[in-house]
Design a protein around this motif. Sequence first.
Motif, mmCIF file in Angstrom:
data_model
loop_
_atom_site.group_PDB
_atom_site.id
_atom_site.type_symbol
_atom_site.label_atom_id
_atom_site.label_comp_id
_atom_site.label_asym_id
_atom_site.label_seq_id
_atom_site.Cartn_x
_atom_site.Cartn_y
_atom_site.Cartn_z
ATOM 1 N N ASN A 68 49.010 34.980 51.954
ATOM 2 C CA ASN A 68 50.479 36.375 52.743
ATOM 3 C C ASN A 68 51.200 36.513 51.990
ATOM 4 O OD1 ASN A 68 48.252 36.793 54.897
ATOM 5 N ND2 ASN A 68 49.064 35.768 56.079
ATOM 6 N N LEU A 69 51.535 35.600 50.823
ATOM 7 C CA LEU A 69 52.735 35.275 49.780
ATOM 8 C C LEU A 69 52.404 36.455 49.135
ATOM 9 C CD1 LEU A 69 54.948 34.260 50.354
ATOM 10 C CD2 LEU A 69 54.713 31.858 49.177
ATOM 11 N N SER A 70 53.633 37.845 48.751
ATOM 12 C CA SER A 70 52.827 38.737 47.614
ATOM 13 C C SER A 70 52.283 38.066 46.098
ATOM 14 C CB SER A 70 54.304 39.290 47.793
ATOM 15 O OG SER A 70 54.913 39.334 48.005
ATOM 16 N N CYS A 71 54.068 37.247 46.051
ATOM 17 C CA CYS A 71 53.684 36.153 44.396
ATOM 18 C C CYS A 71 52.803 35.118 44.221
ATOM 19 C CB CYS A 71 54.729 36.136 44.328
ATOM 20 S SG CYS A 71 55.301 34.967 45.633
ATOM 21 N N VAL A 72 51.751 35.365 45.672
ATOM 22 C CA VAL A 72 50.798 33.859 45.499
ATOM 23 C C VAL A 72 49.408 34.647 44.947
ATOM 24 C CG1 VAL A 72 49.626 31.974 46.074
ATOM 25 C CG2 VAL A 72 51.977 32.151 46.499
ATOM 26 N N ASN A 73 48.507 34.155 44.065
ATOM 27 C CA ASN A 73 47.109 34.764 43.862
ATOM 28 C C ASN A 73 46.385 33.624 43.586
ATOM 29 O OD1 ASN A 73 44.694 35.049 43.513
ATOM 30 N ND2 ASN A 73 44.916 36.200 40.969
ATOM 31 N N PRO A 74 46.547 32.969 45.537
ATOM 32 C CA PRO A 74 45.628 31.917 45.552
ATOM 33 C C PRO A 74 43.634 31.045 44.756
ATOM 34 C CG PRO A 74 44.407 33.353 46.944
ATOM 35 C CD PRO A 74 45.444 33.555 46.157
ATOM 36 N N TYR A 75 43.413 32.593 43.992
ATOM 37 C CA TYR A 75 42.530 31.926 42.859
ATOM 38 C C TYR A 75 42.493 31.481 41.283
ATOM 39 C CZ TYR A 75 40.059 34.486 46.096
ATOM 40 O OH TYR A 75 39.194 34.493 47.670
ATOM 41 N N THR A 76 43.754 32.165 41.349
ATOM 42 C CA THR A 76 44.570 31.052 40.287
ATOM 43 C C THR A 76 45.689 30.184 39.750
ATOM 44 O OG1 THR A 76 46.500 33.263 40.278
ATOM 45 C CG2 THR A 76 43.745 33.538 39.127
ATOM 46 N N ASP A 77 46.515 30.441 41.774
ATOM 47 C CA ASP A 77 48.161 29.427 41.478
ATOM 48 C C ASP A 77 47.651 28.570 42.388
ATOM 49 O OD1 ASP A 77 48.755 32.130 39.918
ATOM 50 O OD2 ASP A 77 49.578 32.968 42.051
ATOM 51 N N LEU A 78 46.355 28.463 43.228
ATOM 52 C CA LEU A 78 46.214 27.262 43.745
ATOM 53 C C LEU A 78 45.341 26.418 43.269
ATOM 54 C CD1 LEU A 78 47.505 25.499 46.572
ATOM 55 C CD2 LEU A 78 45.324 26.807 47.895
ATOM 56 N N PHE A 79 45.982 24.979 43.167
ATOM 57 C CA PHE A 79 45.647 23.708 42.407
ATOM 58 C C PHE A 79 45.186 22.759 43.387
ATOM 59 C CE2 PHE A 79 47.344 26.512 39.760
ATOM 60 C CZ PHE A 79 46.063 26.626 38.211
ATOM 61 N N PHE A 80 44.357 21.549 42.744
ATOM 62 C CA PHE A 80 43.541 20.531 44.015
ATOM 63 C C PHE A 80 43.855 19.724 42.973
ATOM 64 C CE2 PHE A 80 42.645 24.220 46.627
ATOM 65 C CZ PHE A 80 43.291 23.613 47.824
ATOM 66 N N ILE A 81 43.686 18.073 43.925
ATOM 67 C CA ILE A 81 42.816 17.103 42.299
ATOM 68 C C ILE A 81 41.970 16.521 43.906
ATOM 69 C CG2 ILE A 81 43.525 14.912 42.402
ATOM 70 C CD1 ILE A 81 46.641 16.023 41.217
ATOM 71 N N VAL A 82 41.478 16.083 42.696
ATOM 72 C CA VAL A 82 40.112 15.627 44.160
ATOM 73 C C VAL A 82 39.436 13.933 43.137
ATOM 74 C CG1 VAL A 82 37.468 15.656 44.526
ATOM 75 C CG2 VAL A 82 38.851 17.671 43.862
ATOM 76 N N ASN A 83 39.688 13.309 43.884
ATOM 77 C CA ASN A 83 39.353 11.837 43.868
ATOM 78 C C ASN A 83 37.889 11.390 43.732
ATOM 79 O OD1 ASN A 83 38.044 11.856 46.529
ATOM 80 N ND2 ASN A 83 39.957 10.365 47.255
#
Length: 202
Positions: A68-83
Amino acid sequence: EEERKPRRQQLKLIFFPKKKLPLGLPSGYKVTKYTGAVEEAEDWVAICKNGLIGENGGMEVFEDAILNLSCVNPYTDLFFIVNDEGKRVATVCAMDNYLDTGMGGVHMVSVLSSERGKGLGHVLCRIAENKLYSNHVRMARLTTDEWRKGACKSYLKAGWYPVNHFPDMVDRWTGVITELGIDSVQMLNDNGEPDVVIHARK
């Protein structure tokens, strides 16, 4: 009385993305992006319970902080590190234009307690910085708290500058670098210009 007390200002840092940097991922680890899967959101909540959100926090926190944060596009902005076991163990969100400020923003940076001490906080900084550099972001900011010593150390090591944006910031940042064993640090003002140089207490 408590209600009249002003909320304690968070620490703020600024970074200038200037080039693409090697991530330094430990062997067996990889970086993934958010794809919209429910499991990703659930894992994000579990990771962020390690100091960023309360133990009772749930999916509503993910919605407020990411979806719901207007300045965030989760598909381009949210990252994970996977072990190496395929488990998501760390996360970072990097926004190109934080709340229409014209500055990039780095947000909700967290590593599972069981995965700390492996340099993943530094890797999260690099993931965000490289993303912002690739999108031509000139200056980025983030906020944190001094009790998050590992995070403060990662940001300073990655080349982020503390911001002197409130009267107690020099004293508080001096305490941080003293505890981290750092001799001196250049502080900036809110515009990203050089301010005072602080020195560790003797």
